[in-house]
Design a protein around this motif. Sequence first.
Motif, mmCIF file in Angstrom:
data_model
loop_
_atom_site.group_PDB
_atom_site.id
_atom_site.type_symbol
_atom_site.label_atom_id
_atom_site.label_comp_id
_atom_site.label_asym_id
_atom_site.label_seq_id
_atom_site.Cartn_x
_atom_site.Cartn_y
_atom_site.Cartn_z
ATOM 1 N N PHE A 254 -5.226 -11.985 12.337
ATOM 2 C CA PHE A 254 -5.194 -13.382 11.889
ATOM 3 C C PHE A 254 -3.805 -13.644 11.316
ATOM 4 C CE2 PHE A 254 -5.385 -11.382 7.882
ATOM 5 C CZ PHE A 254 -5.110 -12.313 6.886
ATOM 6 N N PHE A 255 -3.505 -14.887 11.008
ATOM 7 C CA PHE A 255 -2.221 -15.211 10.392
ATOM 8 C C PHE A 255 -2.349 -15.080 8.877
ATOM 9 C CE2 PHE A 255 -0.935 -16.601 14.476
ATOM 10 C CZ PHE A 255 0.460 -16.631 14.452
ATOM 11 N N GLY A 256 -1.555 -14.175 8.322
ATOM 12 C CA GLY A 256 -1.615 -13.914 6.893
ATOM 13 C C GLY A 256 -0.280 -13.431 6.369
ATOM 14 N N PRO A 257 -0.258 -12.906 5.159
ATOM 15 C CA PRO A 257 0.996 -12.450 4.545
ATOM 16 C C PRO A 257 1.503 -11.157 5.174
ATOM 17 C CG PRO A 257 -0.861 -12.027 3.090
ATOM 18 C CD PRO A 257 -1.405 -12.802 4.241
ATOM 19 N N VAL A 258 2.777 -11.141 5.511
ATOM 20 C CA VAL A 258 3.405 -9.991 6.173
ATOM 21 C C VAL A 258 3.128 -8.690 5.427
ATOM 22 C CG1 VAL A 258 5.675 -8.948 6.603
ATOM 23 C CG2 VAL A 258 5.201 -11.278 7.395
ATOM 24 N N GLY A 259 3.162 -8.738 4.112
ATOM 25 C CA GLY A 259 2.991 -7.514 3.325
ATOM 26 C C GLY A 259 1.649 -6.853 3.465
ATOM 27 N N PHE A 260 0.652 -7.556 3.991
ATOM 28 C CA PHE A 260 -0.674 -6.955 4.086
ATOM 29 C C PHE A 260 -0.685 -5.814 5.091
ATOM 30 C CE2 PHE A 260 -5.098 -6.647 5.575
ATOM 31 C CZ PHE A 260 -5.722 -6.435 4.369
ATOM 32 N N ASP A 261 -0.146 -6.029 6.289
ATOM 33 C CA ASP A 261 -0.090 -4.949 7.277
ATOM 34 C C ASP A 261 0.731 -3.772 6.759
ATOM 35 O OD1 ASP A 261 -1.711 -6.036 9.223
ATOM 36 O OD2 ASP A 261 -0.113 -6.428 10.664
ATOM 37 N N ILE A 262 1.876 -4.067 6.175
ATOM 38 C CA ILE A 262 2.744 -2.999 5.666
ATOM 39 C C ILE A 262 2.031 -2.235 4.555
ATOM 40 C CG2 ILE A 262 4.986 -2.470 4.630
ATOM 41 C CD1 ILE A 262 5.971 -5.185 5.772
ATOM 42 N N GLY A 263 1.405 -2.959 3.649
ATOM 43 C CA GLY A 263 0.727 -2.318 2.526
ATOM 44 C C GLY A 263 -0.434 -1.446 2.954
ATOM 45 N N GLN A 264 -1.153 -1.853 3.997
ATOM 46 C CA GLN A 264 -2.248 -1.012 4.487
ATOM 47 C C GLN A 264 -1.723 0.329 4.996
ATOM 48 O OE1 GLN A 264 -5.571 -2.565 6.667
ATOM 49 N NE2 GLN A 264 -6.140 -3.082 4.582
ATOM 50 N N PHE A 265 -0.619 0.281 5.729
ATOM 51 C CA PHE A 265 -0.050 1.535 6.230
ATOM 52 C C PHE A 265 0.482 2.377 5.073
ATOM 53 C CE2 PHE A 265 3.238 4.147 8.364
ATOM 54 C CZ PHE A 265 2.410 4.801 9.270
ATOM 55 N N PHE A 266 1.168 1.754 4.114
ATOM 56 C CA PHE A 266 1.619 2.472 2.917
ATOM 57 C C PHE A 266 0.444 3.221 2.274
ATOM 58 C CE2 PHE A 266 5.470 -0.315 1.399
ATOM 59 C CZ PHE A 266 6.240 0.193 2.423
ATOM 60 N N ALA A 267 -0.636 2.498 2.035
ATOM 61 C CA ALA A 267 -1.769 3.081 1.310
ATOM 62 C C ALA A 267 -2.352 4.275 2.038
ATOM 63 C CB ALA A 267 -2.846 2.022 1.090
ATOM 64 N N ASN A 268 -2.461 4.181 3.355
ATOM 65 C CA ASN A 268 -3.077 5.276 4.101
ATOM 66 C C ASN A 268 -2.171 6.490 4.210
ATOM 67 O OD1 ASN A 268 -5.933 4.555 5.451
ATOM 68 N ND2 ASN A 268 -4.763 2.683 5.075
ATOM 69 N N LEU A 269 -0.862 6.299 4.078
ATOM 70 C CA LEU A 269 0.031 7.436 3.889
ATOM 71 C C LEU A 269 -0.167 8.038 2.504
ATOM 72 C CD1 LEU A 269 3.384 6.122 5.431
ATOM 73 C CD2 LEU A 269 1.796 7.756 6.457
ATOM 74 N N LEU A 270 -0.353 7.179 1.511
ATOM 75 C CA LEU A 270 -0.508 7.663 0.139
ATOM 76 C C LEU A 270 -1.781 8.471 -0.044
ATOM 77 C CD1 LEU A 270 0.852 4.560 -1.793
ATOM 78 C CD2 LEU A 270 1.887 6.845 -1.700
ATOM 79 N N PHE A 271 -2.833 8.160 0.710
ATOM 80 C CA PHE A 271 -4.029 9.010 0.627
ATOM 81 C C PHE A 271 -3.689 10.452 0.976
ATOM 82 C CE2 PHE A 271 -6.581 5.010 1.311
ATOM 83 C CZ PHE A 271 -7.220 5.060 0.081
ATOM 84 N N GLN A 272 -2.848 10.625 2.003
ATOM 85 C CA GLN A 272 -2.436 11.975 2.367
ATOM 86 C C GLN A 272 -1.523 12.590 1.318
ATOM 87 O OE1 GLN A 272 -2.840 14.396 5.104
ATOM 88 N NE2 GLN A 272 -4.739 13.249 4.852
ATOM 89 N N ALA A 273 -0.628 11.784 0.747
ATOM 90 C CA ALA A 273 0.252 12.302 -0.307
ATOM 91 C C ALA A 273 -0.553 12.732 -1.528
ATOM 92 C CB ALA A 273 1.272 11.234 -0.694
ATOM 93 N N ILE A 274 -1.649 12.040 -1.803
ATOM 94 C CA ILE A 274 -2.506 12.385 -2.936
ATOM 95 C C ILE A 274 -3.248 13.689 -2.684
ATOM 96 C CG2 ILE A 274 -4.647 11.697 -4.127
ATOM 97 C CD1 ILE A 274 -3.641 8.771 -3.785
ATOM 98 N N THR A 275 -3.717 13.886 -1.464
ATOM 99 C CA THR A 275 -4.596 15.025 -1.191
ATOM 100 C C THR A 275 -3.849 16.295 -0.821
ATOM 101 O OG1 THR A 275 -4.834 14.334 1.129
ATOM 102 C CG2 THR A 275 -6.462 13.522 -0.432
ATOM 103 N N ARG A 276 -2.601 16.180 -0.385
ATOM 104 C CA ARG A 276 -1.848 17.375 0.021
ATOM 105 C C ARG A 276 -1.241 18.085 -1.183
ATOM 106 N NH1 ARG A 276 1.323 16.748 5.744
ATOM 107 N NH2 ARG A 276 -0.419 15.905 6.952
#
Length: 397
Positions: A254-276
């Motif tokens: 949908f049309f929304g704020p650019v940062g949403f897509d970027i932030g989702q990818f950031f967060a899912n990288l951070l899950f790995q940074a948290i668990t490793r």
Amino acid sequence: MTIALKEGYEPLTEATAVQLIKDLGYFDAHSSLRCKEIGDGNLNLVFHILDENDKGIIIKQALPYAKVVGESWPLTLHRATIEGNYLKNAIPLVQELVPQVQHTDEAKALTIMEDLSHLDIVRTGFISGKDYPILSQHIGEYLAKTLFFTSDFGCNQQVKKGLQQAFSNPELCKITEDLVFTDPFHVSETNDFEPELIGTVETLWEDDSLKLEVAKLKYKFLTCGEALLHGDLHTGSIFANETTTKVIDPEFAFFGPVGFDIGQFFANLLFQAITRSDEKKDIILFHLHQVWDTFIQTFTELWQTASVEPFTKTEGYLEHVLEGFFHDSIGFAGCELIRRTIGLAHVADLDGIEDSSRRLACKEVAIKLGRELILQRSSISRTNEIVHLLEKVKRGA
């Protein structure tokens, strides 16, 4: 509430999927085909069909309800049309980074696309310790190009308004509004977390300063149509190997704020940074830095060479725009960390940790890091600062 189904819609079975693909002429009528339903998400059926030479094809069909809840949670089938149209729109922009679409059928709510089974789902690969060295470069390019060319900087405003109508996606946006921005921050029956986390969760629910910032982020999600988003860009929506990356599942587009897509990818990288462990998280942190650096580089090049907006020639405007994108990304990443930990839909990065004490410790970090990212988003200017904040939260957890 029930969903009105179009004439001709019926959920496929493995047998009817094979017959459909033969009827459409993708394989010889006498081919010996084998089919397996491989969908592991909540919203769709996915059939992997192979012939005797292992030539494959994928059929994805939307279900009229969420599998995680059942038929009591009806869902529009129009999302299949949204997905097919998003991929068709993205192919000219990032042809090598999305699956090739072979056929769509709005009535049957299905998309037929290339077989990506030779690639890994990135989340699964990361959990098993694999690395995808150019993943973040590819995702940075994907984000920059798909977002720039559907924004007012790279897309004629009248064309963009037409696209906004075509990609109106209220039902799936409502899922995001509730499950990402509302329910995790209030007492809600959709929330799902271990009893041992109740103290941390109740502290979250009682934090009015946090709720104020989440309210601002939710309002931006609701009202800011900057560009055409994927809408669900997590590591489970990406296939990859050492040389190839393919983004899938854009049914939330949908049309929304650019940062949403970027932030989702950031967060899912951070899950790995948290668990490793510390010695194994460097590659994840590399991806965190690389995806943003590549996004900036690619977006800047497009700004300079492909803009349709005269004000992009104005000194300081690009820096202002990128700063806003980054701050939004940090806040949206914080919401994603929290909702995937205590909300309805979890991630295997955390839930797959067998040792309960370690799993709970990682979830505590995810919740607290999410809170800090939301509250401090306007003062964070570089990805290095995200890493420093993660380390600080880990030390205090």
